[in-house]
Design a protein around this motif. Structure first.
Motif, PDB file in Angstrom:
ATOM      1  N   VAL A 180       5.126 111.432  20.009  1.00 22.10           N
ATOM      2  CA  VAL A 180       4.296 110.915  21.103  1.00 22.10           C
ATOM      3  C   VAL A 180       3.571 109.647  20.668  1.00 22.10           C
ATOM      4  O   VAL A 180       3.485 108.683  21.426  1.00 22.10           O
ATOM      5  CB  VAL A 180       3.306 112.003  21.585  1.00 22.10           C
ATOM      6  CG1 VAL A 180       2.288 111.423  22.538  1.00 22.10           C
ATOM      7  CG2 VAL A 180       4.053 113.136  22.250  1.00 22.10           C
ATOM      8  N   TYR A 196      -4.455 112.709  22.018  1.00 22.78           N
ATOM      9  CA  TYR A 196      -3.851 112.872  20.693  1.00 22.78           C
ATOM     10  C   TYR A 196      -4.835 113.504  19.711  1.00 22.78           C
ATOM     11  O   TYR A 196      -4.471 114.392  18.947  1.00 22.78           O
ATOM     12  CB  TYR A 196      -3.375 111.535  20.138  1.00 22.78           C
ATOM     13  CG  TYR A 196      -2.417 110.801  21.046  1.00 22.78           C
ATOM     14  CD1 TYR A 196      -1.482 111.476  21.804  1.00 22.78           C
ATOM     15  CD2 TYR A 196      -2.457 109.424  21.150  1.00 22.78           C
ATOM     16  CE1 TYR A 196      -0.613 110.809  22.639  1.00 22.78           C
ATOM     17  CE2 TYR A 196      -1.586 108.744  21.986  1.00 22.78           C
ATOM     18  CZ  TYR A 196      -0.671 109.441  22.729  1.00 22.78           C
ATOM     19  OH  TYR A 196       0.182 108.772  23.544  1.00 22.78           O
ATOM     20  N   GLU A 221      -2.892 109.985  31.300  1.00 21.71           N
ATOM     21  CA  GLU A 221      -3.460 111.084  30.515  1.00 21.71           C
ATOM     22  C   GLU A 221      -3.022 111.033  29.053  1.00 21.71           C
ATOM     23  O   GLU A 221      -3.646 111.660  28.200  1.00 21.71           O
ATOM     24  CB  GLU A 221      -3.071 112.427  31.120  1.00 21.71           C
ATOM     25  CG  GLU A 221      -3.731 112.675  32.460  1.00 21.71           C
ATOM     26  CD  GLU A 221      -3.394 114.036  33.012  1.00 21.71           C
ATOM     27  OE1 GLU A 221      -3.001 114.931  32.238  1.00 21.71           O
ATOM     28  OE2 GLU A 221      -3.520 114.203  34.226  1.00 21.71           O
ATOM     29  N   PHE A 222      -1.926 110.331  28.775  1.00 18.96           N
ATOM     30  CA  PHE A 222      -1.456 110.193  27.397  1.00 18.96           C
ATOM     31  C   PHE A 222      -2.223 109.058  26.732  1.00 18.96           C
ATOM     32  O   PHE A 222      -1.822 107.905  26.756  1.00 18.96           O
ATOM     33  CB  PHE A 222       0.055 109.909  27.354  1.00 18.96           C
ATOM     34  CG  PHE A 222       0.879 111.077  27.779  1.00 18.96           C
ATOM     35  CD1 PHE A 222       1.095 112.129  26.911  1.00 18.96           C
ATOM     36  CD2 PHE A 222       1.440 111.125  29.041  1.00 18.96           C
ATOM     37  CE1 PHE A 222       1.863 113.217  27.291  1.00 18.96           C
ATOM     38  CE2 PHE A 222       2.212 112.202  29.426  1.00 18.96           C
ATOM     39  CZ  PHE A 222       2.424 113.253  28.553  1.00 18.96           C
ATOM     40  N   ALA A 253       4.031 105.867  22.275  1.00 21.40           N
ATOM     41  CA  ALA A 253       2.795 105.906  23.057  1.00 21.40           C
ATOM     42  C   ALA A 253       2.848 104.993  24.281  1.00 21.40           C
ATOM     43  O   ALA A 253       2.356 105.364  25.346  1.00 21.40           O
ATOM     44  CB  ALA A 253       1.610 105.534  22.176  1.00 21.40           C
ATOM     45  N   PHE A 306       4.857 106.739  26.976  1.00 24.32           N
ATOM     46  CA  PHE A 306       4.114 107.873  27.529  1.00 24.32           C
ATOM     47  C   PHE A 306       2.956 107.394  28.399  1.00 24.32           C
ATOM     48  O   PHE A 306       2.695 107.972  29.456  1.00 24.32           O
ATOM     49  CB  PHE A 306       3.597 108.783  26.415  1.00 24.32           C
ATOM     50  CG  PHE A 306       4.628 109.745  25.909  1.00 24.32           C
ATOM     51  CD1 PHE A 306       4.909 110.908  26.595  1.00 24.32           C
ATOM     52  CD2 PHE A 306       5.328 109.481  24.741  1.00 24.32           C
ATOM     53  CE1 PHE A 306       5.858 111.807  26.136  1.00 24.32           C
ATOM     54  CE2 PHE A 306       6.281 110.369  24.262  1.00 24.32           C
ATOM     55  CZ  PHE A 306       6.543 111.537  24.961  1.00 24.32           C
TER      56      PHE A 306
END
Length: 61
Positions: free
Chosen positions: A29, A48, A42-43, A33, A36
């Motif tokens: 992820v 994280y 929301e990512f 990044a 995403f």
């Protein structure tokens, strides 16, 4: 004597494998990044950090 209750597991792997799977997921992820973040706001870094805090403890192999 206390009763022992089995916890409901939403995964199909051994408990020992969870730290490795969590590390791989977090790495993937973070690596992607930008992709995403384009999918959902929301990512973000807060997600994280929260994931890292909640994931199982790591061992030095």
């Amino acid at each position: 004597m206390a009763e022992r209750h089995e916890a409901y597991r939403m995964y199909n792997c051994k408990n020992e494998e969870l730290p490795v799977i969590c590390d791989f997921l977090l790495y993937s992820v973070r690596r992607d990044a930008v992709d995403f973040a384009g999918y959902s706001p929301e990512f973000n870094a807060l997600l994280y950090r929260g994931f890292r805090r909640k994931s199982p403890p790591r061992r030095n192999w």
